[in-house]
Write a protein that holds these residues in place. Structure first.
Motif, short mmCIF file in Angstrom:
data_model
loop_
_atom_site.label_atom_id
_atom_site.label_comp_id
_atom_site.label_asym_id
_atom_site.label_seq_id
_atom_site.Cartn_x
_atom_site.Cartn_y
_atom_site.Cartn_z
N GLU A 185 -3.60 12.93 -2.54
CA GLU A 185 -4.66 13.94 -2.56
C GLU A 185 -5.28 14.07 -3.94
O GLU A 185 -6.48 14.27 -4.07
N LYS A 186 -4.44 14.02 -4.97
CA LYS A 186 -4.95 14.14 -6.34
C LYS A 186 -3.93 13.59 -7.32
O LYS A 186 -2.75 13.46 -7.01
N ASN B 125 0.81 -1.22 0.00
CA ASN B 125 0.00 0.00 0.00
C ASN B 125 0.85 1.28 0.00
O ASN B 125 0.43 2.31 0.49
N GLU B 126 2.09 1.19 -0.51
CA GLU B 126 2.97 2.34 -0.66
C GLU B 126 3.35 2.49 -2.12
O GLU B 126 3.57 1.51 -2.82
N LEU C 148 -4.54 4.17 -9.15
CA LEU C 148 -4.44 5.56 -8.70
C LEU C 148 -5.81 6.23 -8.63
O LEU C 148 -6.06 7.07 -7.78
N ASP C 149 -6.72 5.85 -9.57
CA ASP C 149 -8.06 6.43 -9.59
C ASP C 149 -8.82 6.11 -8.30
O ASP C 149 -9.66 6.90 -7.85
N ARG C 150 -8.53 4.98 -7.70
CA ARG C 150 -9.23 4.61 -6.45
C ARG C 150 -8.86 5.53 -5.31
O ARG C 150 -9.63 5.73 -4.38
N TYR C 151 -7.66 6.11 -5.34
CA TYR C 151 -7.18 6.93 -4.24
C TYR C 151 -7.25 8.43 -4.52
O TYR C 151 -7.30 9.22 -3.61
N PHE D 289 5.31 7.38 -0.48
CA PHE D 289 4.24 7.66 0.49
C PHE D 289 3.14 6.62 0.36
O PHE D 289 3.11 5.85 -0.59
N LYS D 290 2.28 6.59 1.36
CA LYS D 290 1.16 5.64 1.39
C LYS D 290 0.14 6.02 0.33
O LYS D 290 -0.04 7.20 0.03
#
Length: 148
Positions: A105-106, A85-86, A144-147, A99-100
């Motif tokens: 943020e975007k 998850n990093e 990446l879209d999930r986060y 980073f996690k």
């Protein structure tokens, strides 16, 4: 999971873009010179003969080829890794960032000096520049879209 850069595709893209930019720039300069000397061809090309013009474009192409391939090969180091998850990768200055995934943020597309990338921004933790010429890009961008 490691997502490696497709450096040959990236180099091809950069060679093409650099050649277009330099050729158009050279052509515009020659046209401006032609206009400034009242369409006098002899005065316009007094330092470069018309026969040498194709050689100038060949030199521009070889210059573009050298720098495009060199930069594409050097950017192999900008691979992205996702484990536990990093996410880790390189920022604009090619410094390593990690980073996690939940700190993202975007994520947004960006054109970094002619190289199309997706910027993964984690605020104060930093940014990672993900080249679009990367193996498994669809899978990576879905994650990446999930986060973001």
């Amino acid at each position: 999971m490691v997502y490696r850069v497709k450096w040959k595709e990236l180099a091809r893209h950069m060679v093409k873009q650099l050649f277009i930019i330099l050729s158009v720039g050279f052509t515009i300069i020659m046209c401006i010179r032609l206009f400034s000397v009242s369409f006098d061809i002899e005065e316009t090309f007094k330092h470069v003969s018309l026969i040498q013009l194709p050689l100038m474009f060949l030199a521009i192409f070889l210059f573009s080829l050298f720098f495009g391939v060199t930069i594409g090969y050097l950017l192999k180091c900008s691979y992205v890794t996702i484990e536990n998850n990093e996410i880790s990768g390189r920022n604009y200055w090619l410094l390593k960032r990690r980073f996690k995934m939940n700190e993202i943020e975007k994520a947004f597309p960006f054109n970094s000096n002619g190289m199309p990338v997706v910027v993964v921004d984690a605020g104060k933790k930093g940014q990672i520049f993900v080249p679009i010429h990367i193996e498994g890009s669809e899978e990576l961008f879905q994650q990446l879209d999930r986060y973001a």
